[in-house]
Design a protein around this motif. Structure first.
Motif, short mmCIF file in Angstrom:
data_model
loop_
_atom_site.label_atom_id
_atom_site.label_comp_id
_atom_site.label_asym_id
_atom_site.label_seq_id
_atom_site.Cartn_x
_atom_site.Cartn_y
_atom_site.Cartn_z
N TYR A 144 0.86 -1.18 0.00
CA TYR A 144 0.00 0.00 0.00
C TYR A 144 0.90 1.24 0.00
O TYR A 144 1.44 1.62 1.04
N PRO A 145 1.13 1.85 -1.17
CA PRO A 145 2.14 2.90 -1.30
C PRO A 145 1.94 4.08 -0.38
O PRO A 145 2.91 4.77 -0.06
N HIS A 146 0.71 4.34 0.06
CA HIS A 146 0.44 5.53 0.85
C HIS A 146 0.22 5.22 2.33
O HIS A 146 -0.37 6.02 3.06
N GLY A 147 0.68 4.05 2.76
CA GLY A 147 0.61 3.73 4.18
C GLY A 147 -0.80 3.67 4.70
O GLY A 147 -1.63 2.89 4.24
N ASP A 148 -1.11 4.56 5.67
CA ASP A 148 -2.41 4.50 6.33
C ASP A 148 -3.49 5.31 5.63
O ASP A 148 -4.59 5.45 6.16
N VAL A 149 -3.23 5.84 4.46
CA VAL A 149 -4.25 6.58 3.72
C VAL A 149 -5.35 5.61 3.27
O VAL A 149 -5.09 4.69 2.50
N ALA A 150 -6.55 5.79 3.80
CA ALA A 150 -7.69 4.89 3.52
C ALA A 150 -7.36 3.45 3.87
O ALA A 150 -7.94 2.52 3.30
N GLY A 151 -6.47 3.25 4.83
CA GLY A 151 -5.98 1.91 5.13
C GLY A 151 -7.07 0.92 5.51
O GLY A 151 -7.12 -0.19 4.97
#
Length: 697
Positions: A144-151
């Motif tokens: 998940y390239p953006h970590g906790d973004v919309a995780g």
């Protein structure tokens, strides 16, 4: 004597021969099938080639979840002939305790895993060590390239790459690749070889899923709720942003956050799963029903009983002691007593019908298994008191998504639509398939005239003297409603005076709605009123969404001045990298995603470079661009994320741009560095990948 001995030997020979004959007959007849099965089990093997799992993308095609190449490491203990130095080197590379590794090495099993998901660094060092008994197995790792973004919304997959929650589970059949199983046979020396036939070539990658999310807006919402969480110390925060024209979900953020890469945080999707008594935001439904049934009379005087009214065995209170209010001011100042007096003019059937027409007690249409339906009272439990309490948001359970859907119905002129999270069309030519959400025809809940009249009432809430002043956006007309609901104390079973749900629902611009949003904060510490707590968060989210709205051509409309004014944080806080406007390079051709701060400081004060799969742009017809013009309309979005280096180089040569690489593996990050596209590859991502949204919050 000799004759007797001869006969004894002959009898013994006959008995032995008979035993051999009987044994042979038994093997040929009774045990033939079993022995054949044992032979097949010992010699036959199946080698599986796994198809790559499809990516999850935002509405502009930016990758939010992807597969990257990885390795698992196994051990065949019977082949281990290691020196003491080699043993200690293996343990050090894999960060294993020597006794743990010794247990695996001394095992009687023929096969055991050393590391199911090894980093590129670990694999490289083990290969260099060149010890016997270690095998390497290629696999696809979910990243998940953006970590906790919309995780939490994206969800997780298990060790075998099967979706377990969120969108990963919802679209499992679409995302998963189709595997190819190759039959193989082992010879007497243990060597494997493929069988010539007997299988069909049916390996293929999974399909991409295109969501309606806006990665820029979603990133902003995630930072917004984490900062608010640190400041307010609540149990949870939920923010939902919807597009009015399409009924699409543009952003959904939760506090506490969840990072699916590291499996850290709270994986609950609060906006879908949490049910609670919504409080005064539900007054909107009562006034909608009054207006629609012709029972709302402007200027009507309502005695609000100085903020206290007995109803049966219950006492109803207002937060302020109002004497007499007009029907408009009852809504504007959010009087419980005034609202229930007006709502009791509605019949029980009219009240129940309007609640169901707005979708309470039903799914919003996203189709997520985490979504709760809310709860309405059973018909036998209705009565005057229940009708009164429901009018101001107590006595029923709703979810944040349902309340956002209520706002969408009003903003859409009284038409209720099921919400949409999966886009109808794929934004890029290379996307093979498009997926459609569960969307039905719009349903008329209010007449357009009633919806407009209700909108005007909602506008008054954010005007001077209303409860929603904290939700104002300079220069933009806002229609909304505050909510401050007392929670039931689980110990006493009574409503608590100190624990509240603070919320705000609304849309903007009021005269031509573009975005609807709902914000709810569960048990904020300190000030607990919806207008003061949730209102400012709502205004921040909607203003950002309006300024960074994406047009029908999926070009991001924004300017660097807007970016700096909206994204500048308080001076004492760490600078957080953010996507800004596309900018020219020195040659006026390559356009990158500039960040307000190219670096951030970690807790150890070590400066690290940051990467993300945010947009890169290449100018089209740069000679036609006038100085000072907005480049967004003349730039083509380019996305290298998910490609292997060879494919990235091929794509770059087609575009006439220069690439620089860092690491090995597939592309998991991109940015513009001094006029060159700098790509981050997937080596050691578990340990080395810096999150854009966990530092400096």
């Amino acid at each position: 004597m000799n004759e007797r001995r001869i006969w004894s030997v002959m009898v013994l020979f006959v008995l032995v021969a008979s035993a051999f004959v009987l044994k042979s007959a038994r093997l040929q007849t009774h045990l033939h099938t079993s022995l054949e099965g044992w032979s097949e089990a010992q010699s036959k093997r199946v080698h599986t080639l796994r198809g790559r799992r499809g990516a999850i993308r935002d509405r502009a095609g930016h990758i939010m979840a992807m597969d990257v190449e990885g390795w698992s490491v196994s051990l065949r203990p019977q082949l281990v002939r290691w020196s003491k130095e080699e043993f200690l080197s293996v343990a050090q590379i894999l960060a294993m305790k020597p006794e743990e590794l010794a247990t695996k090495v001394n095992s009687d099993s023929r096969f055991t895993w050393l590391r199911r998901r090894a980093t590129e660094s670990e694999v490289h060092q083990l290969r260099e060590l060149k010890v016997n008994g270690i095998d390497f197995h290629p696999l696809h790792q979910r990243f998940y390239p953006h970590g906790d973004v919309a995780g939490a919304l994206l969800g997780t997959v298990n060790i075998d790459g099967v979706g377990q929650s969120g969108l990963e589970a919802k679209w499992e059949e679409t995302l998963r690749g189709h595997d190819l199983k190759l039959p193989m046979r082992r010879d007497n020396r243990g060597r494997l070889g493929y069988l010539a036939g007997g299988f069909a070539y049916d390996v293929r990658d999974g399909e991409d899923v295109h969501t309606t999310l806006d990665l820029n807006l979603q990133s902003h919402l995630d930072i917004l709720v984490q900062e608010a969480g640190a400041r307010l110390n609540p149990k949870s925060i939920s923010v939902v942003v919807l597009d009015v024209e399409e009924g699409e979900l543009r952003g959904l953020a939760s506090y506490p956050s969840f990072d699916p890469n590291r499996r850290e945080g709270n994986p609950r999707i609060h906006a879908l799963s949490d049910m609670f008594e919504p409080g005064s935001t539900m007054k909107t439904v009562a006034f909608a029903s009054l207006i629609e049934h012709g029972l709302f009379r402007a200027g009507k005087k309502i005695d609000c009983e100085q903020g206290k009214l007995s109803l049966g065995d219950f006492t109803i209170r207002d937060t302020h002691r109002y004497d007499v209010l007009t029907s408009e001011d009852v809504y504007k100042k959010s009087s419980n007593i005034g609202t229930l007096k007006l709502a009791l003019e509605l019949s029980e059937t009219q009240t129940q019908s309007m609640l169901r027409d707005f979708g309470f007690g039903e799914s919003t249409g996203l189709g997520m298994r985490e979504e709760a339906r809310g709860r309405l009272p059973k018909r036998k439990k209705w009565g005057k008191v229940r009708r009164a309490t429901i009018s101001y948001g107590h006595g029923l359970m709703a979810t944040p998504l349902q309340l956002a859907s209520m706002g969408l119905t009003i903003a859409s002129g009284g038409l209720r639509r099921k919400l949409k999270l999966i886009s109808n069309s794929a934004p890029h030519e290379e996307s093979e398939h498009a997926l459609t959400g569960d969307i039905s025809e719009p349903r008329r809940v209010l007449s357009k005239k009633s919806a407009l009249r209700l909108t005007r009432l909602m506008e008054r809430v954010t005007e001077k003297g209303g409860t929603g002043g904290g939700a104002r956006i300079p220069g933009i007309r806002v229609a909304g409603k505050t909510g401050t609901a007392e929670k039931v104390d689980p110990e006493s079973g009574q409503y608590s005076r100190s624990h509240h749900m603070a919320s705000f629902v609304g849309f903007a611009p009021a005269e031509q709605p573009r975005l609807v949003a709902y914000v709810v904060v569960d048990e904020p510490q300190g000030i607990q009123f919806g207008g003061s707590v949730a209102g400012p968060l709502w205004a921040d989210a909607v203003e950002y969404g309006l300024r960074y709205a994406i047009d029908n051509n999926r070009k991001i409309v924004r300017s660097m001045d807007d970016a700096r004014s909206l994204l500048a944080l308080e001076e004492e806080k760490k600078a957080i990298p953010r996507a800004g406007a596309p900018l020219r390079n020195g040659n006026g051709v390559l356009v990158g995603s500039e960040t307000l701060d190219e670096t951030f400081e970690s807790a150890s004060n070590t400066t690290k470079e940051t990467y993300a799969c945010l947009p890169l742009y290449i100018e089209k017809n740069p000679q036609n661009i006038l100085p000072g013009s907005d480049l967004s309309a003349n730039a083509e979005s380019v996305d290298f994320c998910g490609l292997d280096p060879r494919s990235a180089l091929t794509r770059a040569s087609q575009l006439g741009v220069e690439l620089r690489f860092e690491g090995v593996g597939n592309v998991v990050g991109q940015k513009n560095v001094q006029g060159k596209i700098h790509l981050k590859l997937s080596d050691a991502w578990v340990d080395a990948w810096p999150s854009l949204h966990n530092e400096g919050r």
